[in-house]
Write a protein that holds these residues in place. Sequence first.
Motif, PDB file in Angstrom:
ATOM      1  N   PRO A  79      -0.809  30.881  16.700  1.00  0.00           N
ATOM      2  CA  PRO A  79      -1.892  31.147  15.865  1.00  0.00           C
ATOM      3  C   PRO A  79      -1.650  31.687  14.122  1.00  0.00           C
ATOM      4  CG  PRO A  79      -1.836  32.605  17.334  1.00  0.00           C
ATOM      5  CD  PRO A  79      -0.719  31.876  17.852  1.00  0.00           C
ATOM      6  N   LEU A  80      -0.622  32.356  14.186  1.00  0.00           N
ATOM      7  CA  LEU A  80      -0.295  33.079  12.812  1.00  0.00           C
ATOM      8  C   LEU A  80       0.592  32.051  12.039  1.00  0.00           C
ATOM      9  CD1 LEU A  80       0.288  36.787  13.993  1.00  0.00           C
ATOM     10  CD2 LEU A  80      -1.853  35.286  13.231  1.00  0.00           C
ATOM     11  N   LEU A  81       0.835  30.977  12.501  1.00  0.00           N
ATOM     12  CA  LEU A  81       1.963  30.159  11.797  1.00  0.00           C
ATOM     13  C   LEU A  81       0.854  28.910  11.071  1.00  0.00           C
ATOM     14  CD1 LEU A  81       4.895  29.477  11.170  1.00  0.00           C
ATOM     15  CD2 LEU A  81       4.731  27.727  13.144  1.00  0.00           C
ATOM     16  N   ASN A  82       1.149  28.872   9.763  1.00  0.00           N
ATOM     17  CA  ASN A  82       0.337  28.065   8.773  1.00  0.00           C
ATOM     18  C   ASN A  82       1.577  27.020   8.427  1.00  0.00           C
ATOM     19  OD1 ASN A  82      -1.858  29.291   9.072  1.00  0.00           O
ATOM     20  ND2 ASN A  82      -1.235  30.644   7.438  1.00  0.00           N
ATOM     21  N   VAL A  83       1.184  25.734   8.148  1.00  0.00           N
ATOM     22  CA  VAL A  83       2.054  24.629   7.653  1.00  0.00           C
ATOM     23  C   VAL A  83       1.525  24.069   6.342  1.00  0.00           C
ATOM     24  CG1 VAL A  83       2.907  22.353   8.065  1.00  0.00           C
ATOM     25  CG2 VAL A  83       2.910  24.198   9.903  1.00  0.00           C
ATOM     26  N   ARG A  84       2.504  23.748   5.451  1.00  0.00           N
ATOM     27  CA  ARG A  84       2.463  22.978   4.037  1.00  0.00           C
ATOM     28  C   ARG A  84       3.014  21.761   4.378  1.00  0.00           C
ATOM     29  NH1 ARG A  84       0.128  26.152   0.442  1.00  0.00           N
ATOM     30  NH2 ARG A  84       0.266  28.540   0.801  1.00  0.00           N
ATOM     31  N   ARG A  85       2.294  20.487   4.357  1.00  0.00           N
ATOM     32  CA  ARG A  85       2.881  19.272   4.865  1.00  0.00           C
ATOM     33  C   ARG A  85       2.634  18.332   3.645  1.00  0.00           C
ATOM     34  NH1 ARG A  85       0.365  17.041  10.247  1.00  0.00           N
ATOM     35  NH2 ARG A  85       1.823  18.721  10.672  1.00  0.00           N
ATOM     36  N   SER A  86       3.840  17.564   3.186  1.00  0.00           N
ATOM     37  CA  SER A  86       4.169  16.930   2.013  1.00  0.00           C
ATOM     38  C   SER A  86       4.461  15.451   2.872  1.00  0.00           C
ATOM     39  CB  SER A  86       5.378  17.169   1.170  1.00  0.00           C
ATOM     40  OG  SER A  86       5.033  18.447   0.784  1.00  0.00           O
ATOM     41  N   SER A  87       3.878  14.284   2.161  1.00  0.00           N
ATOM     42  CA  SER A  87       4.207  12.743   2.652  1.00  0.00           C
ATOM     43  C   SER A  87       4.117  11.932   1.638  1.00  0.00           C
ATOM     44  CB  SER A  87       2.943  12.614   3.720  1.00  0.00           C
ATOM     45  OG  SER A  87       3.001  11.199   4.061  1.00  0.00           O
ATOM     46  N   ALA A  88       4.849  11.003   1.880  1.00  0.00           N
ATOM     47  CA  ALA A  88       5.014   9.695   0.954  1.00  0.00           C
ATOM     48  C   ALA A  88       5.074   8.462   1.900  1.00  0.00           C
ATOM     49  CB  ALA A  88       5.990   9.897   0.013  1.00  0.00           C
ATOM     50  N   SER A  89       4.578   7.401   1.499  1.00  0.00           N
ATOM     51  CA  SER A  89       4.724   6.201   2.387  1.00  0.00           C
ATOM     52  C   SER A  89       4.506   4.896   1.587  1.00  0.00           C
ATOM     53  CB  SER A  89       3.802   6.139   3.485  1.00  0.00           C
ATOM     54  OG  SER A  89       2.654   6.108   2.905  1.00  0.00           O
ATOM     55  N   VAL A  90       5.161   3.946   1.943  1.00  0.00           N
ATOM     56  CA  VAL A  90       5.152   2.470   1.287  1.00  0.00           C
ATOM     57  C   VAL A  90       4.855   1.491   2.570  1.00  0.00           C
ATOM     58  CG1 VAL A  90       6.200   0.669  -0.047  1.00  0.00           C
ATOM     59  CG2 VAL A  90       6.331   2.815  -0.770  1.00  0.00           C
ATOM     60  N   LEU A 125       7.784   2.333   5.469  1.00  0.00           N
ATOM     61  CA  LEU A 125       8.567   3.450   5.108  1.00  0.00           C
ATOM     62  C   LEU A 125       7.854   4.705   5.167  1.00  0.00           C
ATOM     63  CD1 LEU A 125      11.035   2.016   2.491  1.00  0.00           C
ATOM     64  CD2 LEU A 125      11.784   3.037   4.742  1.00  0.00           C
ATOM     65  N   VAL A 126       8.106   5.734   5.833  1.00  0.00           N
ATOM     66  CA  VAL A 126       7.186   6.934   5.944  1.00  0.00           C
ATOM     67  C   VAL A 126       8.183   8.207   5.731  1.00  0.00           C
ATOM     68  CG1 VAL A 126       5.493   8.187   7.190  1.00  0.00           C
ATOM     69  CG2 VAL A 126       5.347   5.900   7.142  1.00  0.00           C
ATOM     70  N   TRP A 127       7.704   9.008   4.998  1.00  0.00           N
ATOM     71  CA  TRP A 127       8.602  10.389   4.809  1.00  0.00           C
ATOM     72  C   TRP A 127       7.427  11.604   5.196  1.00  0.00           C
ATOM     73  CZ3 TRP A 127       7.593  13.754   0.778  1.00  0.00           C
ATOM     74  CH2 TRP A 127       8.212  15.149   0.952  1.00  0.00           C
ATOM     75  N   GLY A 128       7.718  12.502   6.086  1.00  0.00           N
ATOM     76  CA  GLY A 128       7.113  13.476   6.254  1.00  0.00           C
ATOM     77  C   GLY A 128       7.738  14.920   5.824  1.00  0.00           C
ATOM     78  N   ARG A 129       7.115  16.076   5.635  1.00  0.00           N
ATOM     79  CA  ARG A 129       8.081  17.214   5.511  1.00  0.00           C
ATOM     80  C   ARG A 129       6.887  18.408   5.949  1.00  0.00           C
ATOM     81  NH1 ARG A 129      12.575  19.597   3.005  1.00  0.00           N
ATOM     82  NH2 ARG A 129      11.997  22.011   2.473  1.00  0.00           N
ATOM     83  N   ALA A 180       0.836  -1.193   0.092  1.00  0.00           N
ATOM     84  CA  ALA A 180      -0.047  -0.113   0.060  1.00  0.00           C
ATOM     85  C   ALA A 180       0.959   1.157  -0.019  1.00  0.00           C
ATOM     86  CB  ALA A 180      -0.918   0.107   1.256  1.00  0.00           C
ATOM     87  N   ALA A 181       0.676   1.945  -0.834  1.00  0.00           N
ATOM     88  CA  ALA A 181       1.614   3.241  -1.035  1.00  0.00           C
ATOM     89  C   ALA A 181       0.566   4.456  -1.407  1.00  0.00           C
ATOM     90  CB  ALA A 181       2.452   3.192  -2.326  1.00  0.00           C
ATOM     91  N   GLN A 182       1.262   5.700  -0.714  1.00  0.00           N
ATOM     92  CA  GLN A 182       0.350   6.909  -0.965  1.00  0.00           C
ATOM     93  C   GLN A 182       1.552   8.163  -1.066  1.00  0.00           C
ATOM     94  OE1 GLN A 182      -0.027   9.616   1.501  1.00  0.00           O
ATOM     95  NE2 GLN A 182       1.558   8.970   2.707  1.00  0.00           N
ATOM     96  N   ALA A 183       0.842   8.805  -1.794  1.00  0.00           N
ATOM     97  CA  ALA A 183       1.553  10.451  -1.943  1.00  0.00           C
ATOM     98  C   ALA A 183       0.431  11.570  -1.490  1.00  0.00           C
ATOM     99  CB  ALA A 183       2.288  10.468  -3.094  1.00  0.00           C
ATOM    100  N   SER A 184       0.864  12.571  -0.631  1.00  0.00           N
ATOM    101  CA  SER A 184      -0.216  13.439  -0.251  1.00  0.00           C
ATOM    102  C   SER A 184       0.367  14.797   0.082  1.00  0.00           C
ATOM    103  CB  SER A 184      -1.134  13.037   1.049  1.00  0.00           C
ATOM    104  OG  SER A 184      -0.153  12.427   2.056  1.00  0.00           O
ATOM    105  N   TYR A 185      -0.517  15.759  -0.057  1.00  0.00           N
ATOM    106  CA  TYR A 185      -0.001  17.061   0.046  1.00  0.00           C
ATOM    107  C   TYR A 185      -1.210  17.919   0.877  1.00  0.00           C
ATOM    108  CZ  TYR A 185       1.412  21.987  -0.656  1.00  0.00           C
ATOM    109  OH  TYR A 185       1.576  23.359  -0.511  1.00  0.00           O
ATOM    110  N   GLY A 186      -0.916  18.794   1.674  1.00  0.00           N
ATOM    111  CA  GLY A 186      -1.886  19.482   2.225  1.00  0.00           C
ATOM    112  C   GLY A 186      -1.531  20.793   2.771  1.00  0.00           C
ATOM    113  N   PHE A 187      -2.296  21.871   2.943  1.00  0.00           N
ATOM    114  CA  PHE A 187      -2.279  22.982   3.602  1.00  0.00           C
ATOM    115  C   PHE A 187      -2.716  22.913   4.861  1.00  0.00           C
ATOM    116  CE2 PHE A 187      -3.876  27.232   4.605  1.00  0.00           C
ATOM    117  CZ  PHE A 187      -2.843  28.124   4.832  1.00  0.00           C
ATOM    118  N   ILE A 188      -2.204  23.279   6.159  1.00  0.00           N
ATOM    119  CA  ILE A 188      -2.755  23.310   7.309  1.00  0.00           C
ATOM    120  C   ILE A 188      -2.733  24.671   8.218  1.00  0.00           C
ATOM    121  CG2 ILE A 188      -2.708  22.165   9.603  1.00  0.00           C
ATOM    122  CD1 ILE A 188      -1.128  20.051   8.423  1.00  0.00           C
ATOM    123  N   SER A 189      -4.082  25.307   8.452  1.00  0.00           N
ATOM    124  CA  SER A 189      -4.045  26.701   8.681  1.00  0.00           C
ATOM    125  C   SER A 189      -3.988  26.754  10.361  1.00  0.00           C
ATOM    126  CB  SER A 189      -5.273  27.160   8.250  1.00  0.00           C
ATOM    127  OG  SER A 189      -5.595  28.478   8.800  1.00  0.00           O
TER     128      SER A 189
END
Length: 493
Positions: free
Chosen positions: A345-356, A372-376, A329-338
Motif C-alpha cells: 500500500p505504500l508503493l506508488n508508481v509513475r508510468r510512462s507509455s508510448a505506442s504506434v 509497437l508498445v513500450w511501457g515503463r 494511431a500513435a500515443q504518448a502518455s504519463y501517469g502517477f498511480i497511487s
Amino acid sequence: MLFSRLLLAGAFLAAGAFPALAAEPTMAPMPGMPMSTPAPTATASPESSPPSATPAPASGMDMSSVHYNANGVMSMHGMAGMHMEMSTMDPATMPSVTDVGTPMTREGSGTSWMPDADTAYAHMFGRGDDMEMTHGALWGRFVHTATPRGADALVAPGWLMYMRTHPTSAAAQVGLRAMVTPDPFSVGGQGYPLLFQSGEQWHDQPLHDAQHPHDFVSELSLTYSGRLQNAHSASLYVGYPGEPALGPPAYMHREIAYDLASAPIGHHWQDATHITFGVVTAGIASTKFKAEASAFTGREPNEARYNFDPVHLDSHSARLSWNPNAFVAAQASYGFISSPEALAPLLNVRRSSASVLYTRPLGFDASWTHALVWGRNDATDGERANAFLYETEYRRNGNAVFARFEQVQKSGMELVLAPPLAETTYYLGAYTVGVVHDLPHRSGKTVGGMGLSVTLNTKPAALNAAYGAGAPVSFDVFYRLRSAPLVGQRSSR
C-alpha cells in the motif's frame, strides 16, 4: 478441476457464448444497415487507397444518397429522422461513442484511439436517433505451461460490450458504454496459467505466473461531448469502472485480441489501468490530434470480482494521441498511480507509455495489423523496469496467423521468488505464434474458429532453480466465438 472447467466452457459455448452476439436486431432494417446482408463482392480501389469491398444496394434504396469515401466504402447521408449526418454502412461517418467530433472507426478502450482502418467485429443497429452496437468474444481454452511453476487449465475467458449514442442536439451527444466478462466464474479467482505474468492477488497472496480474472463489470461509463469551432470537439468521460487516459488501447480491444486471448506479460507496465473504479477524463480533439487528462483511482481492483470498489481520485495522467492518417494511431502518455497494489500500500508508481498501431486493409475481413508498445514503471522503492511489445496479425479468407513478441524487466519480488532471487531484476521474454481458422458461418452471424498458439519463454540461467533449465514452451488450444465483421466498412471497435 479440469472436468468442472470443461463443463463450464461447454455450457457457455453451447449457449452461443453471449446470446446478444448471435441475436439479430428485432427492429425492421434501415436502408443500408448490415443485417443478414449477403457477402460483399470485392471491388477495385484507387492505387492510393487500400483494397476494399462494397455490398450491393438494398432493394428500393435511393441511390442518390449513396456516396463512396476515399477507401471505396459505401455510405449514406441524409436519412430521415437523423439529427446528425450518420451512415449505417460506413462507421467512418458516424460519431464515436466517446466523442461526437471523431469517427466511430477510432473507438478504442476508454477514450483511446485506434486506426480508422481497423475492422469492426460487431452487430450494429439503431433505435430512433440513437445508434447501438454490441460486440464481444468467448474462448474455450486448454492452456499448458510446462515448468515447475506452470500448470494446465481449461478456462473460458471472454467479454461482451454494449455501446449507445444519443444526440442531444445537432452538435452534441451522450454516449454509454457497458462491458461485462464471465472471467470470475469461467476462469476463477486464481486466473489462467501464463508464465512470467504478475500483478494483483488471490486469497491475499500475490499472483505469479498467472493472469488474473477481470471484474464482472469491466466498464460502465458515460460521456458527454460536443463539437467546437474549427473542426474541434470537447468531451467529458466518467467511468465506474472505466479507463483513464494512460497507455495504448487495452490489449482486449486491439485487433489481435479476437484471436489471441492471452494477456501480455507486460500488461501491468502498459495498459493494466483499463479497469479502474473511478475515472474522470476531459479531452479536446481535432481531426488528427487529441489531448486529454484524467483523475482516477490508483488502487487496482480487489479480488472480489463482482462488486464495485471504493472511489479515490488520488491519481492522475495525461495523454496525447495522433492519427496522421487512416492507418496509424500513435500515443504518448504519463501517469502517477497511487498505491496500485493492495499488498504494497505504500508503493506508488509513475508510468510512462508510448505506442504506434498500424493497420493495412486488404479487402473484406482481410488485413495486416501491427502494434509497437513500450511501457515503463518507476516505483517509489527505486525499482525501474521497462516492457516492450510487438504484435502482428495477418487475416484473409477466414484464416489468420498472429504473433506477439515481448521483452520485460521484472524483479524477483514481482515474480514472488524467495531471497536471494527476490533481490534481482531479470530480463524475461515471451514469443508467441499462432493460427486460427474460422468455421463456416452465415453472413452477419457469430463466427466460430479453431486455433493453436505456442509460446517460447526466455529467462536467465539464474532462474533455473525456479523455472527449470532451458527455455520453457507453453501452448494453447482453443475454440473461439466472436462477432461478425460489419459489412462494407473498414472500421474500429
